[in-house]
Design a protein around this motif. Structure first.
Motif, mmCIF file in Angstrom:
data_model
loop_
_atom_site.group_PDB
_atom_site.id
_atom_site.type_symbol
_atom_site.label_atom_id
_atom_site.label_comp_id
_atom_site.label_asym_id
_atom_site.label_seq_id
_atom_site.Cartn_x
_atom_site.Cartn_y
_atom_site.Cartn_z
ATOM 1 N N GLY B 27 0.763 -1.203 -0.165
ATOM 2 C CA GLY B 27 0.095 -0.055 0.123
ATOM 3 C C GLY B 27 1.075 1.418 -0.021
ATOM 4 O O GLY B 27 0.180 2.265 0.119
ATOM 5 N N GLY B 28 2.076 1.074 -0.034
ATOM 6 C CA GLY B 28 3.164 2.142 -0.363
ATOM 7 C C GLY B 28 2.950 3.012 0.887
ATOM 8 O O GLY B 28 2.660 2.742 1.885
ATOM 9 N N PRO B 29 3.632 4.384 0.828
ATOM 10 C CA PRO B 29 4.357 4.864 -0.280
ATOM 11 C C PRO B 29 5.675 4.410 -0.469
ATOM 12 O O PRO B 29 6.211 3.539 0.151
ATOM 13 N N ARG B 30 6.235 4.286 -2.140
ATOM 14 C CA ARG B 30 7.398 3.693 -2.199
ATOM 15 C C ARG B 30 8.499 4.435 -1.717
ATOM 16 O O ARG B 30 9.842 4.004 -1.734
ATOM 17 N N THR B 31 8.514 5.594 -1.021
ATOM 18 C CA THR B 31 9.563 6.444 -0.358
ATOM 19 C C THR B 31 9.997 5.868 0.959
ATOM 20 O O THR B 31 11.071 6.303 1.319
ATOM 21 N N VAL B 32 9.081 4.937 1.556
ATOM 22 C CA VAL B 32 9.631 4.672 2.948
ATOM 23 C C VAL B 32 9.787 2.913 2.817
ATOM 24 O O VAL B 32 8.850 2.314 2.173
ATOM 25 N N ARG B 33 11.022 2.689 3.214
ATOM 26 C CA ARG B 33 11.295 1.357 3.132
ATOM 27 C C ARG B 33 11.549 0.739 4.348
ATOM 28 O O ARG B 33 12.122 1.351 5.143
ATOM 29 N N VAL B 34 10.955 -0.285 4.633
ATOM 30 C CA VAL B 34 11.234 -1.306 6.207
ATOM 31 C C VAL B 34 11.525 -2.638 5.712
ATOM 32 O O VAL B 34 10.709 -3.188 5.044
ATOM 33 N N ALA B 35 12.461 -3.021 6.304
ATOM 34 C CA ALA B 35 12.825 -4.415 6.455
ATOM 35 C C ALA B 35 13.748 -4.912 7.728
ATOM 36 O O ALA B 35 14.087 -4.088 8.311
ATOM 37 N N ASP B 36 13.429 -6.132 8.141
ATOM 38 C CA ASP B 36 14.110 -6.797 9.108
ATOM 39 C C ASP B 36 15.281 -7.382 8.559
ATOM 40 O O ASP B 36 15.160 -8.173 7.299
ATOM 41 N N SER B 37 16.448 -7.446 9.084
ATOM 42 C CA SER B 37 17.709 -8.002 8.786
ATOM 43 C C SER B 37 18.368 -8.573 10.122
ATOM 44 O O SER B 37 18.508 -7.714 11.027
ATOM 45 N N ARG B 38 19.293 -9.581 9.889
ATOM 46 C CA ARG B 38 20.005 -10.267 11.094
ATOM 47 C C ARG B 38 21.135 -9.058 11.056
ATOM 48 O O ARG B 38 21.911 -8.523 10.110
ATOM 49 N N LEU B 39 21.424 -8.591 12.393
ATOM 50 C CA LEU B 39 22.783 -7.801 12.832
ATOM 51 C C LEU B 39 23.359 -8.374 14.005
ATOM 52 O O LEU B 39 22.671 -8.198 15.104
ATOM 53 N N GLY B 40 24.470 -8.887 14.052
ATOM 54 C CA GLY B 40 25.085 -9.431 14.900
ATOM 55 C C GLY B 40 24.284 -10.586 15.656
ATOM 56 O O GLY B 40 23.801 -11.440 14.798
ATOM 57 N N GLU B 41 23.919 -10.550 16.807
ATOM 58 C CA GLU B 41 22.972 -11.818 17.538
ATOM 59 C C GLU B 41 21.608 -11.574 17.204
ATOM 60 O O GLU B 41 20.644 -12.284 17.758
ATOM 61 N N GLU B 42 21.179 -10.570 16.745
ATOM 62 C CA GLU B 42 19.749 -10.172 16.718
ATOM 63 C C GLU B 42 19.199 -9.615 15.355
ATOM 64 O O GLU B 42 20.019 -9.474 14.517
ATOM 65 N N ILE B 43 17.757 -9.849 15.286
ATOM 66 C CA ILE B 43 17.109 -9.265 14.134
ATOM 67 C C ILE B 43 16.818 -7.843 14.405
ATOM 68 O O ILE B 43 16.203 -7.412 15.224
ATOM 69 N N ALA B 44 17.214 -6.827 13.521
ATOM 70 C CA ALA B 44 16.970 -5.488 13.446
ATOM 71 C C ALA B 44 16.232 -4.896 12.449
ATOM 72 O O ALA B 44 15.958 -5.494 11.310
ATOM 73 N N ARG B 45 15.323 -3.889 12.826
ATOM 74 C CA ARG B 45 14.354 -3.317 11.677
ATOM 75 C C ARG B 45 14.960 -2.093 11.218
ATOM 76 O O ARG B 45 15.349 -1.317 11.868
ATOM 77 N N VAL B 93 17.130 0.496 13.164
ATOM 78 C CA VAL B 93 18.185 1.442 12.350
ATOM 79 C C VAL B 93 17.708 2.329 11.430
ATOM 80 O O VAL B 93 16.940 1.965 10.421
ATOM 81 N N ALA B 94 17.665 3.572 11.859
ATOM 82 C CA ALA B 94 17.377 4.648 10.820
ATOM 83 C C ALA B 94 18.481 4.904 9.745
ATOM 84 O O ALA B 94 19.475 5.519 10.247
ATOM 85 N N VAL B 95 18.251 4.523 8.607
ATOM 86 C CA VAL B 95 19.311 4.998 7.398
ATOM 87 C C VAL B 95 18.837 6.240 6.803
ATOM 88 O O VAL B 95 17.678 6.358 6.284
ATOM 89 N N VAL B 96 19.896 7.088 7.145
ATOM 90 C CA VAL B 96 19.240 8.603 6.788
ATOM 91 C C VAL B 96 19.916 8.863 5.661
ATOM 92 O O VAL B 96 21.307 9.293 5.557
ATOM 93 N N ASP B 97 19.117 9.372 4.710
ATOM 94 C CA ASP B 97 19.628 10.469 3.556
ATOM 95 C C ASP B 97 18.508 11.164 3.115
ATOM 96 O O ASP B 97 17.719 10.738 2.237
#
Lengths: 287, 276, 97
Positions: B27-45, B93-97
């Motif tokens: 349902g968008g918008p295409r400008t906000v991207r969210v995904a979970d991924s492993r980071l060290g010992e845990e899953i981060a968003r 984790v907020a990826v900022v650009d």
């Protein structure tokens, strides 16, 4: 809000807008309870303005005062709009953030302190750019934490208005009080014209700008909680009337606003008048 | 659609590099991207705001944070908090650009200030709920957009790159508002640290948890990505072990020097807080 | 921006401190407090360069009527001599009340 007849109101009215920040803080607090912290003689001035050949003010344009509101312990942070446009520099920002942090500390210790922000500000002071921005982030953080313990009240009276990062601070407060002379917006009209062009917004078109960001419009579309006359006693009474358990803060009403936005066609956006019907207040009081 | 050279793709590039996913939302918008991924010992968003030249709001087509971007950030953050209720609070984790908030007439009318406040609120509320939040500056971190996306993080990391910029206003707008030429602003930034745009000057303010040097920020290789993941994991551990407020920003050696006034104000305010 | 300092002989002590004004356009703030000696000390910081002689004239006139041993800090943002005098007189008035 005052119920006196219009002519009586005019005769007894004492303008709040015409008051400097210190007198505004005094007007909000119960009589004779005003006690200033970090006042002019503490001389906590901007360390950055003189380096750029700009005269600093002894209180950096923010008055912090403790006292009582309706008999309860309170702290008021009042921004002086006449000094550097009420802009937030390192010191002025730290005064506001620090006062909110101490109010939070006291609340956590079981001693509630009511915080009131009197906002007259263009946002970050560009001469202190990143330190102003950092201080504003700290103000936001403190409001969000404090708001769970005690109502945080903001007043935008005019004539500077409330812009930039401090417009977010106003929007984070539990209760936002405005006058018809207030303006509340994120980007100043000059900046919008600079960034997006004169066809987007003509910064000299004052009628248009008031119709977008004026206090009456903000109140009518539910983006402010109270519209009060420019009268010191009326504003103080409105602040006193704020009690515990105010409705969920507007900034938490995420699904409501996403739903509203979904109905907006950006190619054919509503005019300010039409938005008053689309986003009508749920508690119209006939004003 | 061809890539618009004026759009910074760094946010998306790093988001995809760190998660291996596109992160598109139903349902968008295409400008906000969210995904979970492993980071060290845990899953981060991971959460990023990226440019969409076809954004339905025209003033938010160049990577600006617009009304829908800000409210969607708030929704995604609040959902993250709700999903983790009663369980371990996930790292975020907020990826900022972000080049700026969206500047426009519609935006002001429809309350862009409230939208950005809602995003800042959601980040701060997630932090207060125990989610360790790390902002990773990979490109621009400007003004109200940074306030809404990243500045409420427990820890801020930045890539050491000339294109990582932090400021309260774009150079052009700042030049006009202060009635100075752009060159004069740049010279001033060399002398007045908080006026500078570059991330190395920003590091001197003491607000950063770490400046990640020696990484190819524009076109990261596998080693660069691994390096950044390690830094993120360490920052998350540090955030979990620390306080939930932003007090850490005043404790670094750089902060004690450059933000001495911020510290002095708080010290003296505390002394005067209770009546003598 | 310029900074000037002036000293005047004083005859009577000043009892307390007083603050008036704001560093706003065409205005100034005055911080007046007891001096450590039998003199009045004035430190002026002004945004407008090249008016030291005018400041001296205004302050000479003020101290021809005011004899308090005060340390006075003035932070000026382009006030006219009339506004300067008004603010100084306001400060003296506030001392009395």
């Amino acid at each position: 809000m005052s119920t006196a007849a219009p002519h009586e109101r005019l005769l007894t009215r004492h303008s709040f807008i015409e008051l400097p920040a210190r007198e505004r803080a005094r007007a909000i607090l119960d009589a004779d309870s005003f006690r200033e912290l970090l006042g002019p003689f503490d001389r906590l001035k901007s360390p950055w303005l003189p380096l750029q050949g700009i005269v600093a003010q002894s209180d950096d344009g923010v008055v912090i005062a403790r006292g009582r509101i309706g008999g309860r312990p309170a702290v008021v942070a009042a921004i002086e709009g006449a000094f550097q446009g009420g802009s937030i520099g390192e010191v002025s920002g730290a005064k506001v953030a620090g006062a909110l942090e101490l109010a939070l500390r006291d609340c956590e210790r079981g001693h509630p302190v009511l915080p009131v922000l009197l906002l007259e500000t263009g946002g970050v002071r560009l001469q202190e750019a990143n330190l102003g921005l950092a201080a504003i982030a700290e103000i936001h953080s403190a409001i969000v934490a404090l708001r769970r313990r005690v109502p945080v009240v903001a007043v935008v009276a005019g004539m500077v208005g409330c812009f930039g990062g401090m417009s977010l601070a106003a929007a984070l407060c539990s209760t936002l009080i405005v006058t018809r002379q207030a303006r509340l917006g994120m980007n100043g009209p000059e900046v919008i014209e600079q960034e997006a062009g004169i066809t987007e917004l003509d910064s000299t078109d004052h009628a248009l700008i008031w119709s977008l960001v004026g206090g009456e419009q903000r109140y009518a579309t539910g983006l402010a909680d109270a519209l009060v006359d420019d009268d010191a006693e009326a504003i103080a009474a409105q602040v006193r009337s704020v009690v515990e358990g105010v409705a969920a803060p507007r900034s938490e009403q995420v699904e409501c606003y996403l739903e509203r936005l979904a109905h907006i066609d950006p190619a054919n956006p509503p005019e300010p008048r039409a938005l008053r019907a689309l986003w009508a207040r749920e508690d119209p009081d006939g004003r | 659609m061809g890539a618009d050279p004026s759009l910074s793709g760094r946010g998306l590039r790093w988001f995809e590099a760190l998660t291996g996913l596109e992160g598109l939302l139903d349902g968008g918008p295409r400008t906000v991207r969210v995904a979970d991924s492993r980071l060290g010992e845990e899953i981060a968003r991971f959460i990023a705001v990226v440019a969409d030249p076809a954004n339905r709001f025209p003033r938010a087509r160049q990577g600006e944070l617009g009304l829908e971007e800000a409210w969607t950030l708030a929704r995604q953050l609040r959902r993250t908090v709700a999903e983790d209720l009663g369980a371990r609070a996930r790292a975020i984790v907020a990826v900022v650009d972000v080049s700026s908030q969206a500047y426009g007439r519609r935006e002001e009318l429809l309350g862009i200030h409230l939208a950005c406040a809602a995003a800042a609120d959601a980040y701060a509320s997630a932090r207060l709920a125990g989610h360790p939040i790390v902002a990773l500056l990979v490109g621009k971190a400007m003004s109200g957009a940074f306030l809404a996306h990243g500045y409420q993080a427990n820890r801020i990391l930045a890539l050491d790159s000339t294109e990582v910029l932090v400021h309260a206003m774009s150079k052009q707008a700042a030049a006009r508002v202060t009635r100075r030429p752009v060159e004069a602003l740049e010279q001033l930034g060399e002398r007045i640290v908080p006026m500078a745009y570059g991330v190395r000057a920003f590091a001197r303010l003491g607000l950063l948890h770490g400046l990640i040097e020696g990484v190819n920020a524009a076109a990261p290789g596998a080693d660069d990505i691994e390096r950044v993941r390690r830094e993120l994991a360490a920052a998350i551990d540090d955030a979990r072990a620390g306080a939930r407020d932003l007090a850490a920003r005043l404790t670094s050696p750089a902060a004690r020097e450059t933000r001495a006034a911020s510290i002095a104000v708080r010290r003296r305010l505390t002394e005067q807080w209770d009546a003598p | 921006m310029e900074v000037f300092n002036f000293t005047y002989r004083a005859r009577q002590p000043v009892a307390r401190r007083v603050h008036v004004g704001v560093v706003g356009s065409g205005d100034l703030e005055v911080l007046l407090e007891p001096s450590v000696d039998q003199h009045a000390h004035v430190a002026v910081t002004t945004s407008v360069d090249g008016f030291e002689a005018v400041w001296k004239i205004v302050l000479d006139r003020f101290f021809s009527r005011f004899a308090g041993a005060a340390t006075i800090e003035i932070n000026d943002f382009g006030a006219t001599p009339g506004v300067v005098m008004l603010r100084l007189e306001q400060a003296v008035e506030a001392l009395r009340t």
